[in-house]
Design a protein around this motif. Structure first.
Motif, PDB file in Angstrom:
ATOM      1  N   PHE A 351       0.822  -1.207   0.000  1.00 16.98           N
ATOM      2  CA  PHE A 351       0.000   0.000   0.000  1.00 16.98           C
ATOM      3  C   PHE A 351       0.858   1.260   0.000  1.00 16.98           C
ATOM      4  CE2 PHE A 351      -2.991  -3.175   1.756  1.00 16.98           C
ATOM      5  CZ  PHE A 351      -4.016  -3.012   0.837  1.00 16.98           C
ATOM      6  N   ALA A 352       2.015   1.220   0.675  1.00 19.12           N
ATOM      7  CA  ALA A 352       2.903   2.385   0.659  1.00 19.12           C
ATOM      8  C   ALA A 352       3.432   2.628  -0.749  1.00 19.12           C
ATOM      9  CB  ALA A 352       4.065   2.167   1.635  1.00 19.12           C
ATOM     10  N   LEU A 353       3.728   1.549  -1.472  1.00 20.58           N
ATOM     11  CA  LEU A 353       4.251   1.717  -2.827  1.00 20.58           C
ATOM     12  C   LEU A 353       3.168   2.204  -3.782  1.00 20.58           C
ATOM     13  CD1 LEU A 353       6.888   1.548  -4.297  1.00 20.58           C
ATOM     14  CD2 LEU A 353       6.424  -0.842  -4.850  1.00 20.58           C
ATOM     15  N   VAL A 354       1.922   1.801  -3.548  1.00 26.41           N
ATOM     16  CA  VAL A 354       0.819   2.366  -4.339  1.00 26.41           C
ATOM     17  C   VAL A 354       0.777   3.874  -4.151  1.00 26.41           C
ATOM     18  CG1 VAL A 354      -1.686   2.474  -4.612  1.00 26.41           C
ATOM     19  CG2 VAL A 354      -0.582   0.267  -4.304  1.00 26.41           C
ATOM     20  N   ARG A 355       0.936   4.311  -2.905  1.00 24.11           N
ATOM     21  CA  ARG A 355       0.938   5.751  -2.610  1.00 24.11           C
ATOM     22  C   ARG A 355       2.062   6.451  -3.364  1.00 24.11           C
ATOM     23  NH1 ARG A 355       1.015  10.313  -2.353  1.00 24.11           N
ATOM     24  NH2 ARG A 355       0.797  11.771  -0.599  1.00 24.11           N
ATOM     25  N   CYS A 356       3.227   5.841  -3.388  1.00 21.50           N
ATOM     26  CA  CYS A 356       4.373   6.452  -4.068  1.00 21.50           C
ATOM     27  C   CYS A 356       4.157   6.481  -5.581  1.00 21.50           C
ATOM     28  CB  CYS A 356       5.650   5.674  -3.733  1.00 21.50           C
ATOM     29  SG  CYS A 356       6.164   5.788  -2.011  1.00 21.50           S
ATOM     30  N   VAL A 357       3.767   5.337  -6.145  1.00 27.31           N
ATOM     31  CA  VAL A 357       3.592   5.253  -7.595  1.00 27.31           C
ATOM     32  C   VAL A 357       2.513   6.219  -8.067  1.00 27.31           C
ATOM     33  CG1 VAL A 357       2.802   3.732  -9.462  1.00 27.31           C
ATOM     34  CG2 VAL A 357       4.472   2.904  -7.784  1.00 27.31           C
ATOM     35  N   ALA A 358       1.489   6.395  -7.253  1.00 24.54           N
ATOM     36  CA  ALA A 358       0.401   7.309  -7.622  1.00 24.54           C
ATOM     37  C   ALA A 358       0.908   8.722  -7.867  1.00 24.54           C
ATOM     38  CB  ALA A 358      -0.675   7.311  -6.533  1.00 24.54           C
ATOM     39  N   ASP A 359       1.986   9.112  -7.177  1.00 23.02           N
ATOM     40  CA  ASP A 359       2.532  10.462  -7.333  1.00 23.02           C
ATOM     41  C   ASP A 359       3.896  10.460  -8.006  1.00 23.02           C
ATOM     42  OD1 ASP A 359       0.780  12.639  -5.910  1.00 23.02           O
ATOM     43  OD2 ASP A 359       0.660  10.862  -4.656  1.00 23.02           O
ATOM     44  N   GLY A 360       4.218   9.376  -8.711  1.00 20.71           N
ATOM     45  CA  GLY A 360       5.441   9.344  -9.500  1.00 20.71           C
ATOM     46  C   GLY A 360       6.714   9.169  -8.704  1.00 20.71           C
ATOM     47  N   VAL A 361       6.615   8.722  -7.467  1.00 24.34           N
ATOM     48  CA  VAL A 361       7.802   8.476  -6.640  1.00 24.34           C
ATOM     49  C   VAL A 361       8.264   7.040  -6.869  1.00 24.34           C
ATOM     50  CG1 VAL A 361       8.701   8.350  -4.289  1.00 24.34           C
ATOM     51  CG2 VAL A 361       7.083  10.142  -4.914  1.00 24.34           C
ATOM     52  N   THR A 362       9.542   6.853  -7.191  1.00 17.89           N
ATOM     53  CA  THR A 362      10.078   5.530  -7.488  1.00 17.89           C
ATOM     54  C   THR A 362      10.844   4.967  -6.298  1.00 17.89           C
ATOM     55  OG1 THR A 362      12.185   6.347  -8.346  1.00 17.89           O
ATOM     56  CG2 THR A 362      10.329   6.243  -9.895  1.00 17.89           C
ATOM     57  N   ILE A 363      11.143   3.672  -6.375  1.00 16.53           N
ATOM     58  CA  ILE A 363      11.982   3.050  -5.343  1.00 16.53           C
ATOM     59  C   ILE A 363      13.344   3.732  -5.308  1.00 16.53           C
ATOM     60  CG2 ILE A 363      13.180   0.921  -4.703  1.00 16.53           C
ATOM     61  CD1 ILE A 363      10.788  -0.615  -5.761  1.00 16.53           C
ATOM     62  N   LEU A 364      13.849   4.122  -6.467  1.00 14.38           N
ATOM     63  CA  LEU A 364      15.124   4.833  -6.519  1.00 14.38           C
ATOM     64  C   LEU A 364      15.054   6.136  -5.728  1.00 14.38           C
ATOM     65  CD1 LEU A 364      17.992   5.073  -7.585  1.00 14.38           C
ATOM     66  CD2 LEU A 364      17.071   6.097  -9.673  1.00 14.38           C
ATOM     67  N   ASP A 365      13.944   6.855  -5.842  1.00 11.95           N
ATOM     68  CA  ASP A 365      13.784   8.092  -5.070  1.00 11.95           C
ATOM     69  C   ASP A 365      13.827   7.788  -3.570  1.00 11.95           C
ATOM     70  OD1 ASP A 365      13.436   9.657  -7.389  1.00 11.95           O
ATOM     71  OD2 ASP A 365      11.301   9.170  -7.456  1.00 11.95           O
ATOM     72  N   ILE A 366      13.178   6.693  -3.188  1.00  9.62           N
ATOM     73  CA  ILE A 366      13.168   6.310  -1.768  1.00  9.62           C
ATOM     74  C   ILE A 366      14.568   5.943  -1.302  1.00  9.62           C
ATOM     75  CG2 ILE A 366      12.242   4.652  -0.107  1.00  9.62           C
ATOM     76  CD1 ILE A 366       9.789   4.395  -1.977  1.00  9.62           C
ATOM     77  N   GLU A 367      15.284   5.171  -2.128  1.00  8.77           N
ATOM     78  CA  GLU A 367      16.640   4.766  -1.755  1.00  8.77           C
ATOM     79  C   GLU A 367      17.559   5.976  -1.637  1.00  8.77           C
ATOM     80  OE1 GLU A 367      17.521   1.979  -4.823  1.00  8.77           O
ATOM     81  OE2 GLU A 367      16.764   0.258  -3.678  1.00  8.77           O
ATOM     82  N   ARG A 368      17.421   6.936  -2.536  1.00  5.18           N
ATOM     83  CA  ARG A 368      18.241   8.137  -2.451  1.00  5.18           C
ATOM     84  C   ARG A 368      17.935   8.926  -1.178  1.00  5.18           C
ATOM     85  NH1 ARG A 368      17.672   9.824  -8.868  1.00  5.18           N
ATOM     86  NH2 ARG A 368      19.591   8.784  -9.590  1.00  5.18           N
ATOM     87  N   SER A 369      16.659   8.962  -0.809  1.00  9.03           N
ATOM     88  CA  SER A 369      16.296   9.640   0.431  1.00  9.03           C
ATOM     89  C   SER A 369      16.901   8.926   1.639  1.00  9.03           C
ATOM     90  CB  SER A 369      14.768   9.694   0.557  1.00  9.03           C
ATOM     91  OG  SER A 369      14.387  10.352   1.743  1.00  9.03           O
ATOM     92  N   LEU A 370      16.885   7.591   1.614  1.00  5.50           N
ATOM     93  CA  LEU A 370      17.505   6.822   2.693  1.00  5.50           C
ATOM     94  C   LEU A 370      18.997   7.103   2.775  1.00  5.50           C
ATOM     95  CD1 LEU A 370      15.706   3.375   2.273  1.00  5.50           C
ATOM     96  CD2 LEU A 370      15.511   4.906   4.229  1.00  5.50           C
TER      97      LEU A 370
END
Length: 852
Positions: A351-370
């Protein structure tokens, strides 16, 4: 050792193209003067070089790291102050030759690297310093010398990294004053191939580094990739291979790393188009899996999910998505076992990834933030918001007598009335009515993938795997997994009242199921001389799964064991999880003795299902598996029934428990509420529906008040609160309309609180079991009235019956034709066989007809 071949230093203002190229091959060293503008390199790792003539304050060093620097190089004097404050992985010291001997062991252990300033490169000096700085990365900056390719090669192959000012680097050809970036990068690489090519792994930078394929690189292809930022490789047959040039599946190169032996490369890329492989798949090593596969699926469904699908609902309904994220986060916090935690975490990730994909946020964006957060030195205290803490503490105080895992935290939620949501069939649209009939999405594919390794282990390792899994999941140490009769009297020791209750339930259930057994021979003469028959035979070997462990469920053992006994099954294997001491509950042991179990398997979960499906040295293989269980058991049953090697069937698909209550104006509010709650307490995913026929507002309010009052008195109130909140009241205008809705819903349990309940039974088309009238609670069927409580859920009552005696029987047909009968039937068979082109079939009849 650093993945860098050399460390570029921005000694002058370099053009953006050169900076981007340098960022692809490793970190960049930047002077303190331009560190404040490091935001110009949002995705490039960089190291800040402090000015030794104006040493920074400790706060300034911390600020650089907070802004995104991976390391800071400081003078020796400042390093001594920073050690213990800054992590060694983030700290390097700046030395010249004269101060190298002043570095203590304490300083060496408090930093991860040394940047040595020297006028010229002296390989022997570097080698001696490496012995002194053993285990610490050594970077060499020759202030009066232009590094040459041979010196880069020598230093890197001796595990030192040369610092090259950006003014001495170019994207053009190498000259006497400047080195081409690609040539400098290639200089120390080694190859054991006759053609000098470097094996290169291509990895998806945006998919957790998943390997896409293996290619080869040359000096020329590396040079072009660094300059253009595109995937360029060396084909062993066709020369330079610019990936995607013809297919459109382009690659953006994010990073190029060399391995520890300098003989292979890893390209981190962002893959575009259909995928990396020439077959059009994402990788050359099979499909994506895990989070990468989920992201790929969600991205495609964001564009093409059909209207009405669950994923489309999540994308289109922010309130639903927010609610699911909060719900799954809460369930993760309450999970206790390793399996529960991983399962709930997977739901939350979804569900968190649905939230991200809905607004164009990728796993790469999350990893960079981490990564950015990991580089920070200054961190918030990490305390929860006061309002969250206070609500949790209040919730814990209010429910401290509730078993762990069932507690809810919110004070406001605890104070809210426990009630259902209401809908009116006369006013809602057909689409809304259809939504009321939907069950929660069962993620069977995900669960099957989780149980497959368990099933495979038991299939290959047999009893040893069973013993290992029992120790892991049930915390019971066993030397053997199977108990055979006769069972010892001490293993079946019961309180007299419990034994008497089980005996009465046994007699009732046995009486009803004995009447169901098909013992007749069906014999029909379809035409003169042709007789067709059908007769029943028991399934020889059956496996009965009885949930257990901390719970005691003799009722399930009765409901499965009695029809197997009545049907005449030759082998009855009863599987149930052992208690912590390795024993089975005496109630289940007693029932096993009553129903004539031939073996008791002390195992639960997917491992028990696998053992019965495939058999082990001690566990008999069965032909059909029965019984309820959690999602692990259900998934394992679905997996083995589709494996032709197992040759096993199952009773029916399973889902959360359900009840639908139909009530008219004669219904007792307390009775209705009690029936709804009897199913709501099974679990938070239980499905509870009340269909109210022309009930007044006061009557409905009385039922809702009873639900709230009775629920609060239950020990499982936390579960009830959650399941009731998801449950619905459907208002209907007539018995016919109510039963039409019920038939469409196809409930597991249907309870009729009606003035003339028996008459309404004729209207029932789909239900697992029907409870007729105000004094027929569902609990009676669960335990002792005589009917079976193993029933179809999730709407499968449209196609499946509940477990019954004939579930343990199979029907065989036979046919017998006399000579005269074949004379009449034979020509018809020949005509049809020849029509289908099956001449051998026709011949089997013709050869007999010719003999007459």
């Amino acid at each position: 050792m650093s993945p860098s071949v050399f460390l570029p230093y921005l000694d002058t203002a370099a053009d953006d193209e050169l900076v981007r190229a340098l960022g692809r091959i490793g970190p960049i060293l930047v002077p303190a003067a331009i560190a404040a503008n490091a935001q110009l390199l949002p995705h490039t790792p960089y190291i800040v070089l402090a000015d030794p003539s104006h040493p920074p304050h400790i706060d300034q060093v911390i600020q650089w790291l907070d802004f995104g620097a991976t390391k800071v190089v400081v003078p020796l004097s400042l390093a001594k102050e920073l050690i213990g404050i800054i992590s060694p992985q983030k700290l390097m010291i700046l030395l010249d030759i004269s101060s190298a001997g002043a570095v203590s062991d304490t300083v060496q252990s408090g930093v991860s690297g040394v940047l040595l300033r020297t006028s010229t490169i002296d390989i022997e000096l570097v080698t001696s310093l490496q012995r002194f700085f053993l285990g610490t990365e050594l970077f060499v900056h020759a202030t009066s010398d232009h590094p040459k390719l041979p010196s880069i090669r020598q230093l890197r192959r001796s595990n030192a990294v040369v610092v090259i000012p950006s003014s001495q680097l170019t994207l053009s050809s190498t000259s006497s004053t400047q080195l081409n970036v690609g040539d400098a990068f290639f200089a120390p690489l080694v190859s054991d191939r006759p053609d000098g090519l470097i094996p290169t792994i291509v990895a998806a930078h945006n998919q957790g580094g998943r390997s896409l394929g293996l290619v080869y690189s040359s000096q020329e292809s590396i040079r072009e990739s660094i300059v253009t930022g595109r995937g360029v490789y060396q084909s062993r047959k066709r020369g330079l291979w610019r990936k995607g040039e013809t297919s459109g599946a382009m690659q953006t190169v994010v990073s190029i790393h060399v391995d520890c032996d300098l003989d292979s490369l890893e390209y981190g890329v962002l893959q575009e188009g259909s995928g990396f492989c020439h077959l059009g798949t994402p990788t050359c090593f099979g499909p994506l899996s895990g989070i990468a596969a989920l992201e790929h699926t969600l991205c495609s469904r964001r564009e093409s999910a059909p209207p009405g699908s669950y994923t489309r609902r999540l994308f289109d309904d922010p309130t639903l998505l927010r609610s699911k994220i909060l719900e799954e986060a809460d369930e993760l916090c309450q999970a206790e076992t390793k399996e529960e935690i991983s399962f709930e975490a997977a739901d939350l990730f979804y569900f968190a990834l649905v939230r991200c994909v809905a607004d164009g946020v990728t796993i790469l964006d999350i990893e960079r933030s981490l990564d950015r957060k990991a580089r920070k030195v200054t961190r918030r205290p990490g305390h929860a918001k006061p309002e969250v803490v206070s609500s949790i503490m209040a919730g814990v105080k209010a429910t401290k007598s509730t078993p762990p895992g069932l507690r809810r935290a919110s004070t406001s939620a605890l104070e809210q009335k426990i009630q259902m949501r209401s809908f009116d069939l006369t006013s809602i649209s057909p689409a809304s009515r259809a939504n009321l009939l939907r069950r929660p999405v069962l993620k069977s594919d995900e669960m099957i993938a989780k149980v497959r390794p368990i099933v495979d282990e038991v299939r290959t390792r047999g009893d040893a795997a069973l013993i290992d899994f029992t120790a892991k999941f049930d915390k019971a140490t066993l030397s053997s997994t199977v108990i055979r009769p006769p069972f010892s009297p001490e293993s079946m020791a019961l309180k007299p009242e419990v034994k008497d209750a089980i005996d009465v339930a046994y007699r009732n259930v046995h009486k009803f199921h004995a009447a169901q057994a098909d013992k007749t021979l069906l014999r029909v003469e379809t035409m003169p001389g042709v007789v067709c028959s059908r007769f029943a035979r028991p399934i020889a070997r059956v496996g009965l799964y009885v949930p257990g462990g901390t719970a005691v469920l003799p009722s399930t053992a009765l409901m499965l064991g009695i029809p197997a006994q009545v049907a005449g099954c030759k082998e009855i294997v009863l599987a149930t999880p052992p208690r912590a001491d390795g024993s089975i509950s005496p109630e289940v042991m007693y029932v096993a003795q009553l129903v004539g179990a031939s073996a008791i398997l002390k195992a639960g979960g997917a491992q028990a299902v696998a053992a019965m499906a495939y058999g082990t040295d001690t566990v008999p293989k069965v032909d059909k598996i029965f019984g309820p269980g959690n999602q692990w058991v259900t998934a394992a049953k679905m997996l083995v029934q589709n494996d032709t090697d197992a040759l096993v069937s199952i009773d029916m698909p399973a889902g959360p428990s359900e009840v639908l209550v139909v009530a008219d104006s004669t219904a007792n509010p307390a009775f209705v509420a009690a029936d709804l709650l009897s199913q709501a307490e099974h679990g938070p995913d239980s499905q509870v529906v009340l269909v109210a026929i022309n009930l007044s507002d006061s009557h409905l309010s009385a039922i809702e008040d009873q639900i709230d009052e009775q629920a609060r008195a239950l020990p499982r109130v936390a579960i009830v609160r959650e399941s009731v909140a998801k449950s619905i009241i459907v208002k209907a205008s007539s018995v016919q309309e109510a039963l039409d809705f019920s038939n469409d819903y196809a409930p597991e349990h249907l309870i009729l609180h009606l003035e003339d309940a028996p008459a309404a039974v004729d209207l029932v088309q789909n239900a697992g079991s029907v409870f007729v009238g105000a004094f027929s609670p569902e609990s009676c069927g669960d335990y002792a009235s005589g009917t079976n409580h193993t029933l179809p859920t999730n709407g499968f009552a449209r196609q499946f019956s509940g477990v019954n005696t004939q579930s343990f029987q199979k029907h065989i047909t036979s046919q017998e034709a006399t000579q005269e009968g074949l004379k009449e039937l034979g020509p018809i068979v020949v005509t049809l066989a020849e029509c289908e082109g099956l001449q051998a079939h026709a011949n089997a009849v013709s050869v007999r007809l010719r003999e007459q």
